[in-house]
Design an enzyme around this catalytic site. Structure first.
Site, PDB file in Angstrom:
ATOM      1  N   LYS A  71       0.856  -1.176   0.000  1.00 25.55           N
ATOM      2  CA  LYS A  71       0.000   0.000   0.000  1.00 25.55           C
ATOM      3  C   LYS A  71       0.897   1.232   0.000  1.00 25.55           C
ATOM      4  O   LYS A  71       1.910   1.272   0.715  1.00 25.55           O
ATOM      5  CB  LYS A  71      -0.887  -0.027   1.249  1.00 25.55           C
ATOM      6  CG  LYS A  71      -1.867   1.126   1.382  1.00 25.55           C
ATOM      7  CD  LYS A  71      -2.687   0.949   2.657  1.00 25.55           C
ATOM      8  CE  LYS A  71      -3.711   2.048   2.857  1.00 25.55           C
ATOM      9  NZ  LYS A  71      -4.502   1.835   4.093  1.00 25.55           N
ATOM     10  N   SER A  76      -9.245   1.738   3.405  1.00 24.38           N
ATOM     11  CA  SER A  76      -8.447   2.498   2.467  1.00 24.38           C
ATOM     12  C   SER A  76      -7.441   1.666   1.682  1.00 24.38           C
ATOM     13  O   SER A  76      -6.850   2.145   0.715  1.00 24.38           O
ATOM     14  CB  SER A  76      -7.700   3.601   3.227  1.00 24.38           C
ATOM     15  OG  SER A  76      -6.791   3.035   4.167  1.00 24.38           O
ATOM     16  N   SER A 100      -9.717  -0.477   7.494  1.00 25.08           N
ATOM     17  CA  SER A 100      -9.061  -0.266   6.201  1.00 25.08           C
ATOM     18  C   SER A 100      -8.358  -1.482   5.624  1.00 25.08           C
ATOM     19  O   SER A 100      -7.930  -1.465   4.473  1.00 25.08           O
ATOM     20  CB  SER A 100      -8.059   0.892   6.306  1.00 25.08           C
ATOM     21  OG  SER A 100      -8.745   2.109   6.393  1.00 25.08           O
TER      22      SER A 100
END
Length: 503
Positions: A116, A196, A220
């Site tokens: 990420k 996210s 997330s």
């Protein structure tokens, strides 16, 4: 689902593709199809076995994933807008692994991992999806060093909800100014990606790497894992270091592995653990072990699981899996959850980010980064809102406006933790449960402030095809138990079905 923007205005996809093509030169479509049965949807131990037998090399493995990314990510009708950076040395790293492998290697050795893009990785920018950080070239985060020390190959960076979805209010999950709108491979523009860690979830569903790393503050990892029918673990806060990761909240943040199956999740978790002098939380919660050991020892017979009666009555997939597990020998206890008010939860995020982001920018960001605070980022964005913040930056404004004092914040955290732990502990103690079961990220905020780990695994698909996951929650430092429970349920049900993309 309506989006203002799909394609990034700033990402140089041609440069990414050029880097990929340079590394897959000589790797043909025939090579891709020949190797596909050895790699596609295979777990890490199976892939390692193919390498040990000589039918595959780490170089071939990396090139196969790069070829697949090139095949889908740069075509308008198949792109998930997931890959936003590629390690230019990925194949060279793989060649080095082929020359140095031994029988004592960690399971993650030679495996291509996607990060990420709020996790620092040397040689690639760490942007958190924000244009203000587009030139943030920094040293490896602690967890990245841990994986590299065990031989992992960082394949690249994936898209995310900008600033880990703590930036704009009401904006779509998976959008960032750097990467554009991440799309779900089970239904591009039809289903949300979750956030996210959107790109970490979509890249796993699409078979773009052996594993991915996400981060979670409150949902997330659990949300995008669920939306993309993959396995995601939100560990106990402090089990994994956060240094070198763009923060929201030092109170609640944690990285975690996102994979297509439970055994891979255990391998990747084991590779990341370690005490970090720059993250004091790791000294409190650190629990180094090989989470793959005895993963298969648990039996469904006698396993005691708590089932939320409201979910049983209103979510058919949840009711179905609970009934199925009961028929296989598990004991399922229905309970009425108590109402938990997490008053002030937003202020934890506000005050922490106001303090933690400057610390990251000062101590862990690259030398070209000019912003030093939330306010600096807002001022930077205001110079070109259409490009830098098309969905506005309302949550950042809320961070600056929050007047919660330090004493009030401590009370919010203390009260929230007590209430959230009671939410899980009351049924666990009453029925002597091994774990509480939930859905997707429905109980993420309570697990977050309780410091309770949560593992989510595929539970099936709704009538329209949208994925849904079963989430398993237990007290702090129960990762070993959760992985064993997840593994036995996964093997008994085998509910994950890959998306049509590239089948």
């Amino acid at each position: 689902m309506q989006y203002k923007l799909i394609t990034s205005k700033v990402l140089d996809k041609k440069a990414i593709q050029k880097s990929i093509k340079k590394q897959i030169k000589g790797f043909t479509s025939e090579d891709y199809e020949t190797l596909k049965p050895l790699i596609y949807e295979q777990d890490i131990p199976t892939i390692q076995n193919h390498i040990q037998q000589g039918s595959l090399t780490y170089k071939m493995l990396v090139q196969w994933y790069l070829y697949r990314i090139n095949k889908f990510e740069f075509e308008p009708n198949t792109s998930l807008h997931t890959i936003i950076a590629i390690n230019p040395n990925a194949v060279a790293d793989a060649e080095a692994r082929d020359l140095s492998r031994s029988s004592d290697d960690h399971g993650i050795f030679g495996m291509p991992i996607l990060l990420k893009d709020n996790i620092n990785a040397q040689g690639m920018p760490t942007t958190a999806g924000a244009i203000a950080l587009k030139d943030n070239y920094a040293e490896d985060a602690f967890i990245v060093k841990q994986m590299k020390n065990k031989g992992a190959i960082i394949l690249g960076k994936v898209n995310l909800s900008e600033w880990a979805y703590f930036f704009c209010s009401g904006c779509p999950v998976g959008y960032s100014a750097i990467g554009g709108q991440t799309l779900n491979p089970y239904g591009r523009t039809i289903y949300e990606t979750g956030g996210s860690s959107a790109g970490s979830g979509t890249s796993m569903a699409a078979n773009y790497a052996a594993a991915a790393i996400g981060t979670e503050t409150s949902g997330s990892i659990l949300s995008p894992s669920s939306q993309n029918s993959v396995v995601g673990l939100k560990p106990t806060i402090g089990l994994l270091s956060r240094s070198g990761i763009v923060p929201i909240s030092s109170t609640l943040d944690t990285p975690g592995p996102m994979t297509r199956n439970v055994i891979d999740n255990a391998i990747v978790l084991s590779a990341m653990v370690g005490k970090d002098a720059q993250d004091s939380y790791t000294s409190l919660s650190f629990n180094e072990k090989d989470y793959t050991q005895n993963l298969e020892e648990l039996d469904l017979v006698g396993l005691r699981l708590g089932a939320n009666k409201s979910f049983m009555n209103n979510v058919p997939l949840y009711a179905d899996i609970m009934v199925a597990l009961q028929k296989m020998g598990a004991e399922v206890f229905g309970y009425e959850p108590t109402k938990v008010d997490l008053d002030g939860f937003l202020s934890i995020l506000n005050i922490d980010m106001r303090n933690d982001l400057p610390e990251y920018l000062t101590n862990h960001a690259g030398p070209k980064v000019q912003v030093r605070s939330v306010k600096d980022v807002m001022i930077f964005n205001q110079k070109d809102m259409d490009t830098r913040a098309p969905y506005d930056q309302e949550l950042f404004a809320g961070i600056i406006a929050d007047e919660t004092t330090d004493d009030e914040l401590k009370e919010i955290i203390s009260n929230g933790q007590a209430a959230a732990r009671a939410f899980f502990d009351v049924p666990m103690e009453k029925f002597e449960l091994d774990a509480i079961t939930s859905i997707n990220n429905y109980d993420a905020s309570r697990a977050a402030i309780a410091y309770y780990p949560a593992l989510t695994i595929p539970m099936g698909y709704q009538e329209d095809g949208e994925p849904m996951n079963l989430t398993i929650i237990a007290p702090s430092l129960s990762e070993e138990k959760l992985l064993k429970i997840g593994y036995v349920i996964e093997q008994a049900t085998k509910l994950r079905v890959p998306p049509e993309l590239g089948k």
